[in-house]
Motif scaffolding. Sequence first.
Motif, PDB file in Angstrom:
ATOM      1  N   LEU B 110       0.904  -1.940   0.442  1.00 10.71           N
ATOM      2  CA  LEU B 110      -0.034   0.211  -0.323  1.00 10.71           C
ATOM      3  C   LEU B 110       1.049   0.985  -0.493  1.00 10.71           C
ATOM      4  CD1 LEU B 110      -3.360  -0.283   2.376  1.00 10.71           C
ATOM      5  CD2 LEU B 110      -3.826   0.162  -0.011  1.00 10.71           C
ATOM      6  N   MET B 111       2.096   1.062   0.667  1.00  7.82           N
ATOM      7  CA  MET B 111       2.426   2.361   0.623  1.00  7.82           C
ATOM      8  C   MET B 111       3.742   3.031  -0.429  1.00  7.82           C
ATOM      9  SD  MET B 111       6.173   3.923   2.616  1.00  7.82           S
ATOM     10  CE  MET B 111       6.118   3.333   4.180  1.00  7.82           C
ATOM     11  N   ILE B 112       3.552   1.539  -1.092  1.00  4.75           N
ATOM     12  CA  ILE B 112       4.774   1.884  -2.280  1.00  4.75           C
ATOM     13  C   ILE B 112       3.172   2.019  -3.700  1.00  4.75           C
ATOM     14  CG2 ILE B 112       5.519   0.365  -4.549  1.00  4.75           C
ATOM     15  CD1 ILE B 112       6.315  -1.097  -2.401  1.00  4.75           C
ATOM     16  N   LYS B 113       1.669   1.453  -3.286  1.00  2.12           N
ATOM     17  CA  LYS B 113       0.750   2.261  -4.421  1.00  2.12           C
ATOM     18  C   LYS B 113       1.011   3.586  -4.158  1.00  2.12           C
ATOM     19  CE  LYS B 113      -1.857  -1.795  -6.390  1.00  2.12           C
ATOM     20  NZ  LYS B 113      -0.876  -1.257  -7.456  1.00  2.12           N
ATOM     21  N   ALA B 114       0.695   4.080  -2.917  1.00  2.01           N
ATOM     22  CA  ALA B 114       0.558   5.961  -2.777  1.00  2.01           C
ATOM     23  C   ALA B 114       1.325   6.616  -3.602  1.00  2.01           C
ATOM     24  CB  ALA B 114       0.577   5.795  -1.310  1.00  2.01           C
ATOM     25  N   TYR B 115       2.552   5.907  -3.418  1.00  6.10           N
ATOM     26  CA  TYR B 115       4.081   6.546  -4.622  1.00  6.10           C
ATOM     27  C   TYR B 115       3.345   5.922  -5.948  1.00  6.10           C
ATOM     28  CZ  TYR B 115       7.132   7.821  -0.816  1.00  6.10           C
ATOM     29  OH  TYR B 115       8.091   8.022   0.642  1.00  6.10           O
ATOM     30  N   GLU B 116       3.073   5.166  -6.088  1.00  7.18           N
ATOM     31  CA  GLU B 116       2.420   4.817  -8.015  1.00  7.18           C
ATOM     32  C   GLU B 116       1.336   6.010  -7.934  1.00  7.18           C
ATOM     33  OE1 GLU B 116       2.447   0.046  -8.483  1.00  7.18           O
ATOM     34  OE2 GLU B 116       0.785   1.377  -8.259  1.00  7.18           O
ATOM     35  N   GLN B 117       0.376   6.737  -6.825  1.00 11.89           N
ATOM     36  CA  GLN B 117      -0.574   7.401  -7.787  1.00 11.89           C
ATOM     37  C   GLN B 117       0.252   9.103  -7.384  1.00 11.89           C
ATOM     38  OE1 GLN B 117      -3.914   7.595  -8.065  1.00 11.89           O
ATOM     39  NE2 GLN B 117      -3.150   5.721  -8.590  1.00 11.89           N
ATOM     40  N   LEU B 118       1.087   9.378  -6.649  1.00 12.52           N
ATOM     41  CA  LEU B 118       2.257  10.069  -6.905  1.00 12.52           C
ATOM     42  C   LEU B 118       2.559  10.721  -8.240  1.00 12.52           C
ATOM     43  CD1 LEU B 118       4.078  11.119  -3.519  1.00 12.52           C
ATOM     44  CD2 LEU B 118       2.500  12.425  -4.393  1.00 12.52           C
ATOM     45  N   ALA B 119       2.803   9.465  -8.512  1.00 11.39           N
ATOM     46  CA  ALA B 119       4.303   9.376  -9.876  1.00 11.39           C
ATOM     47  C   ALA B 119       3.220   9.719 -10.838  1.00 11.39           C
ATOM     48  CB  ALA B 119       4.428   7.809 -10.208  1.00 11.39           C
ATOM     49  N   LEU B 120       1.490   9.283 -10.847  1.00  8.85           N
ATOM     50  CA  LEU B 120       0.544  10.164 -11.979  1.00  8.85           C
ATOM     51  C   LEU B 120      -0.064  11.345 -12.016  1.00  8.85           C
ATOM     52  CD1 LEU B 120      -1.879   7.176 -11.457  1.00  8.85           C
ATOM     53  CD2 LEU B 120      -0.077   7.889 -13.468  1.00  8.85           C
ATOM     54  N   CYS B 121       0.690  12.235 -10.788  1.00  7.22           N
ATOM     55  CA  CYS B 121       0.843  13.865 -10.675  1.00  7.22           C
ATOM     56  C   CYS B 121       1.651  14.478 -12.120  1.00  7.22           C
ATOM     57  CB  CYS B 121       1.275  14.301  -8.891  1.00  7.22           C
ATOM     58  SG  CYS B 121       0.117  13.715  -8.280  1.00  7.22           S
ATOM     59  N   PRO B 122       1.056  16.244 -12.291  1.00 10.56           N
ATOM     60  CA  PRO B 122       1.805  16.888 -13.417  1.00 10.56           C
ATOM     61  C   PRO B 122       3.531  16.579 -13.033  1.00 10.56           C
ATOM     62  CG  PRO B 122      -0.368  17.555 -12.894  1.00 10.56           C
ATOM     63  CD  PRO B 122       0.412  16.596 -11.505  1.00 10.56           C
TER      64      PRO B 122
END
Lengths: 321, 321
Positions: B110-122
């Motif tokens: 889940l922590m990594i998945k949080a960073y996955e979402q971050l990586a989708l930001c502009p």
Amino acid sequence: MILSSQYIDLIQEELKQLHIPDSPDNLYAPISYFLNLKGKKIRPILTLLSAELFNGNINHAKHAALAVEIFHNFTLIHDDIMDEAPLRRGKPTVHEKWNTNIAILSGDVLMIKAYEQLALCPPSALPGLISLFNRTAIEVCEGQQMDMDFETRDQVAHDEYIQMIKLKTSVLLGCALEMGAILCNTSLKNRTEIYQFGVNIGIAFQIQDDILDLYGTGEKVGKQVGGDILANKNTLLSIFAETNANEVQLSELKKLKFEKNAALKISRTKSIFDELEVKSKCNQVMQDYYQKALHHFDAIQTENKNTALLDLTDALMKRDF
Amino acid sequence: MILSSQYIDLIQEELKQLHIPDSPDNLYAPISYFLNLKGKKIRPILTLLSAELFNGNINHAKHAALAVEIFHNFTLIHDDIMDEAPLRRGKPTVHEKWNTNIAILSGDVLMIKAYEQLALCPPSALPGLISLFNRTAIEVCEGQQMDMDFETRDQVAHDEYIQMIKLKTSVLLGCALEMGAILCNTSLKNRTEIYQFGVNIGIAFQIQDDILDLYGTGEKVGKQVGGDILANKNTLLSIFAETNANEVQLSELKKLKFEKNAALKISRTKSIFDELEVKSKCNQVMQDYYQKALHHFDAIQTENKNTALLDLTDALMKRDF
């Protein structure tokens, strides 16, 4: 290995330079302790050598190398909890020296610290690096879960086993190498080739680990020869044995799982493995992956292609402990 | 709260859209289970409302909002292991429903998945977002460690306690809000003001939690009134009591920590708290932080400043359960 000793020192020095606060002591003491354990530092060295291969600046790749190393340490701390391992690199594991809660939390912080290093990489490379790193990190967790699942299963198929070691250990080697390539802004083809080189080398290493556990000269490093057999662990050796055994051999292998006499358990299991030529079959698979890795290396197109990476992997493939 | 129900639905819907694979089942089933537990979704809503405040596009802020929510879920899964909590949002915790190893590993993912979402930001916002997120994530872990350390201590000072709740829960609210501001590329001053608004609101909420644990009408949500006293937990109430008690009261409070009769333990401790006017003192501190938060909100300079954020925090400050 001699070639890369300068890099080991560099990584060790950089790890020392990390800003690890003093407080809360129960959170940060385990982190300092673990980061200072001696290790081969293969993963960060792969990143540096990859950057070197693609004519990049080593200092440029430093933070990415540290990210991979710190992430690897995070996985070790959490894996050690799950495996109830008492020792790591000859020293007490974090959950043994402190406790499980502290090991969970200091592992969590290490993972975040890996991302801190990533964030220090050049902004233009950041999206590519993070995307690769996230995918790899999740695959490593999937591999660890598969490994735990296999512990409770009687039978594991060859392909599943290869998939597990690929996820648990090999993709991180591929990631370490590809990060060097991303930082040097090389072609997508080169990125893919060096990633595949790493993944296949990683699988070969892991198979070698399985072989050496039984056929290595364990005394050299004080390791228990046949430890995997003692622990009834599924390995490529046991999978080959079970796939090729006749009914008598299979029933004997099953009975041996309950054998209490350790020496007897190992020697009898080994006899059956030998009858079935398990060692040479595993060696063959290992060599196949190694050759596959070398083909990917050959396909890399870059000026001044040096052999530092090949020298390192060659040295690692020749170890007999 | 009604105002933001559309946002709760949006977040819930986005969480459902996440690509959570089926296999390995032991890794991903807990993640799907946990992400689908009902919750107030305050943190991601803060990110969306912040983006709205700074005239940003809500969809623009979606991934940052999800990153915060997913990170929060990661902390809950790991905290529940450490606190040996049997229930979360009325349902069995992951380590209870599966086991501790699975809870560790699915939390990690889940922590990594949080960073996955971050990586989708502009990409232009990425360095700022990641830097804030990393700092906050580490602070949250520090707060959790302080909280665990406090459990084994007899005495905790007022300032230490505030520092602990600030790190453990408040900085994430500040982070959630500042991420909205970063995505809208607003001024550094606005970023700081909205961050401080969030941190101070967070401290006020947490003090309110302490007060409601004893003085709230717990029946409404089936919560044990006086649970903190029963668990001998250090809270702002107990810290005020111990700081202001005379010798007789102090010795009685200490004795009550060993009282076996739960009802008696709570009622006698509460009597002493009442004699010492602990509730109104805590209320005062809570109000001070709330006012401080409002001052920071007032200092934000933006066109069409709407009150959606204030309406939400106001509603949350008025809860009595």
